[in-house]
Write an enzyme that holds these catalytic residues in place. Structure first.
Site, PDB file in Angstrom:
ATOM      1  N   CYS A 169     -12.911  18.232 -29.331  1.00 27.14           N
ATOM      2  CA  CYS A 169     -14.204  18.028 -28.678  1.00 27.14           C
ATOM      3  C   CYS A 169     -14.594  16.558 -28.681  1.00 27.14           C
ATOM      4  O   CYS A 169     -15.077  16.030 -27.666  1.00 27.14           O
ATOM      5  CB  CYS A 169     -15.261  18.870 -29.383  1.00 27.14           C
ATOM      6  SG  CYS A 169     -16.888  18.822 -28.604  1.00 27.14           S
ATOM      7  N   SER A 217     -27.999  11.477 -35.445  1.00 28.28           N
ATOM      8  CA  SER A 217     -27.991  10.759 -34.170  1.00 28.28           C
ATOM      9  C   SER A 217     -29.364  10.144 -33.882  1.00 28.28           C
ATOM     10  O   SER A 217     -29.454   9.052 -33.301  1.00 28.28           O
ATOM     11  CB  SER A 217     -27.566  11.686 -33.027  1.00 28.28           C
ATOM     12  OG  SER A 217     -28.445  12.777 -32.889  1.00 28.28           O
ATOM     13  N   GLY A 258     -24.026   9.281 -34.183  1.00 24.85           N
ATOM     14  CA  GLY A 258     -24.475   9.356 -35.565  1.00 24.85           C
ATOM     15  C   GLY A 258     -23.400   9.768 -36.547  1.00 24.85           C
ATOM     16  O   GLY A 258     -23.711  10.228 -37.646  1.00 24.85           O
ATOM     17  N   LEU A 268     -27.106  11.797 -28.340  1.00 26.58           N
ATOM     18  CA  LEU A 268     -28.144  12.423 -29.158  1.00 26.58           C
ATOM     19  C   LEU A 268     -27.980  13.938 -29.160  1.00 26.58           C
ATOM     20  O   LEU A 268     -28.057  14.577 -28.113  1.00 26.58           O
ATOM     21  CB  LEU A 268     -29.533  12.063 -28.634  1.00 26.58           C
ATOM     22  CG  LEU A 268     -29.979  10.603 -28.812  1.00 26.58           C
ATOM     23  CD1 LEU A 268     -31.261  10.351 -28.049  1.00 26.58           C
ATOM     24  CD2 LEU A 268     -30.164  10.289 -30.294  1.00 26.58           C
ATOM     25  N   SER A 269     -27.763  14.502 -30.354  1.00 26.08           N
ATOM     26  CA  SER A 269     -27.616  15.948 -30.472  1.00 26.08           C
ATOM     27  C   SER A 269     -28.933  16.633 -30.792  1.00 26.08           C
ATOM     28  O   SER A 269     -29.043  17.857 -30.671  1.00 26.08           O
ATOM     29  CB  SER A 269     -26.617  16.269 -31.586  1.00 26.08           C
ATOM     30  OG  SER A 269     -27.131  15.873 -32.846  1.00 26.08           O
ATOM     31  N   GLY A 270     -29.912  15.859 -31.247  1.00 24.40           N
ATOM     32  CA  GLY A 270     -31.165  16.456 -31.704  1.00 24.40           C
ATOM     33  C   GLY A 270     -31.230  16.582 -33.205  1.00 24.40           C
ATOM     34  O   GLY A 270     -32.216  17.087 -33.740  1.00 24.40           O
ATOM     35  N   CYS A 293     -20.442  24.421 -34.242  1.00 26.45           N
ATOM     36  CA  CYS A 293     -21.471  24.757 -33.251  1.00 26.45           C
ATOM     37  C   CYS A 293     -21.300  26.165 -32.697  1.00 26.45           C
ATOM     38  O   CYS A 293     -22.284  26.865 -32.461  1.00 26.45           O
ATOM     39  CB  CYS A 293     -21.466  23.726 -32.126  1.00 26.45           C
ATOM     40  SG  CYS A 293     -19.893  23.597 -31.225  1.00 26.45           S
TER      41      CYS A 293
END
Length: 355
Positions: free
Chosen positions: A96, A16, A121, A10-12, A195
């Site tokens: 990554c 996701s 996600g 979960l990235s927020g 990011c």
């Protein structure tokens, strides 16, 4: 019950979050995990952990944070800084995904909870081919959001353990699902940048923290000095804007000469290449080919895939010949090979072919 347990990264963000909600509604026992990659703004930063925690509270699932900052620094930040300093333009997301996200997430799921399944996600699909007995990575249904290009580094082991709940949905449908589930992230704006760009404001600002100014010359193919620069890490092959050169025709970056600290520029015609050499290969859906194969190749994210021949030249190297010359073939970026929607594999562009 073991087969219905899954750890969701979960990235927020809305993607996701919706992936986790879909799995909960499908009857999975879901554990939410956020990988803390760095402090600051953005979904991959500490800011994203707050929204991820809110989503887990909404879905009534546990939420855990795994500190991956040192791994991210070594595998992504150092990789970027070293590459740009050497005159290439690295692709951090595929690096990554393999070494910071998917493999560590699966290892954490296995060692902490004995769970052998993870989900994210990402917009991509995974199918199993009983004839070849291999898992196949495929493009998402929503081609405009397809992220398979960044996933070419995944292995058969990781594909076997991974779920992509959003692979069959469009982005619009994902938003609609998020709204239907009442998720707090349903209307959250989509991240538009890498990011590190989100966290630092720009890639230039990030690089300037680690690479000192190194003034040098901007030259054409004949070596004529046309201008000056403050560091080759501020440029990438194919770049047109920001050269600061007055010329009768548009000029583009053709190459970065790290040995002589020079930026080489020329016309758009000079920026076309008939092919490229690719190394550091990872074959995903097929075994490594031993003879030339026809495919479509994508040489940057959101670039159209073009017909090509992939010709093995060594154990970890292929020569790619494009059906039509391509613009701005960039060392350090990924060349990813497809046959229709199946991702065959990919590698790192070492150099464009000479005309």
């Amino acid at each position: 019950m073991a087969a219905k347990r899954v750890v969701v990264g979960l990235s927020g963000g809305v993607d996701s979050s919706t992936a986790a909600a879909c799995l909960v509604n499908q009857g999975y026992e879901v554990i939410g995990v956020t990988l803390w990659l760095m402090p600051g703004k953005g979904q991959c930063c500490s800011e994203g952990m707050v929204d991820a925690a809110r989503i887990c509270a909404q879905l009534n699932i546990p939420h855990h944070i795994v500190d991956m900052r040192e791994v991210f620094r070594g595998q992504v930040m150092d990789y970027l800084v070293t590459g740009y300093g050497q005159g290439i333009t690295p692709l951090p997301c595929s690096q990554c995904n393999r070494w910071v996200k998917f493999a560590p997430l699966l290892q954490y799921a296995q060692t902490t909870w004995g769970i052998d399944r993870i989900a994210t996600g990402h917009y991509a699909r995974i199918t199993y081919n009983p004839v070849t007995e291999r898992y196949e990575l495929r493009r998402a249904v929503d081609r405009s959001k397809d992220q398979s290009y960044f996933l070419y580094t995944l292995t058969q082991e990781l594909l076997a353990a991974t779920l992509f709940p959003l692979g069959e949905y469009t982005k619009t449908q994902t938003r609609e699902l998020a709204a239907r589930y009442g998720l707090a992230t349903a209307t959250k704006p989509e991240s538009q940048d890498l990011c590190l760009v989100e966290a630092h404001g720009s890639m230039r600002a990030f690089l300037d923290r680690y690479l000192p100014p190194q003034p040098g010359e901007i030259v054409n193919r004949q070596g004529q000095v046309l201008g000056h620069h403050t560091g080759i890490h501020h440029y990438t092959v194919g770049q047109r804007r920001g050269l600061g050169i007055a010329a009768p025709e548009p000029l583009y970056v053709l190459a970065l000469d790290a040995a002589h600290n020079r930026v080489i520029v020329g016309s758009r015609e000079e920026a076309l290449s008939p092919g490229c050499q690719v190394n550091r290969l990872n074959w995903v859906s097929i075994p490594p080919p031993t003879t030339p194969i026809p495919a479509q190749v994508q040489i940057r994210y959101q670039a159209p895939a073009v017909d090509c021949w992939v010709i093995p030249t060594a154990a970890d190297c292929v020569q790619v010949t494009f059906a039509t010359p391509q613009f701005g073939v960039t060392p350090g970026q990924a060349a990813v090979f497809y046959q229709n929607d199946v991702l065959l594999g990919g590698g790192i562009i070492q150099a464009p072919s000479d005309k």
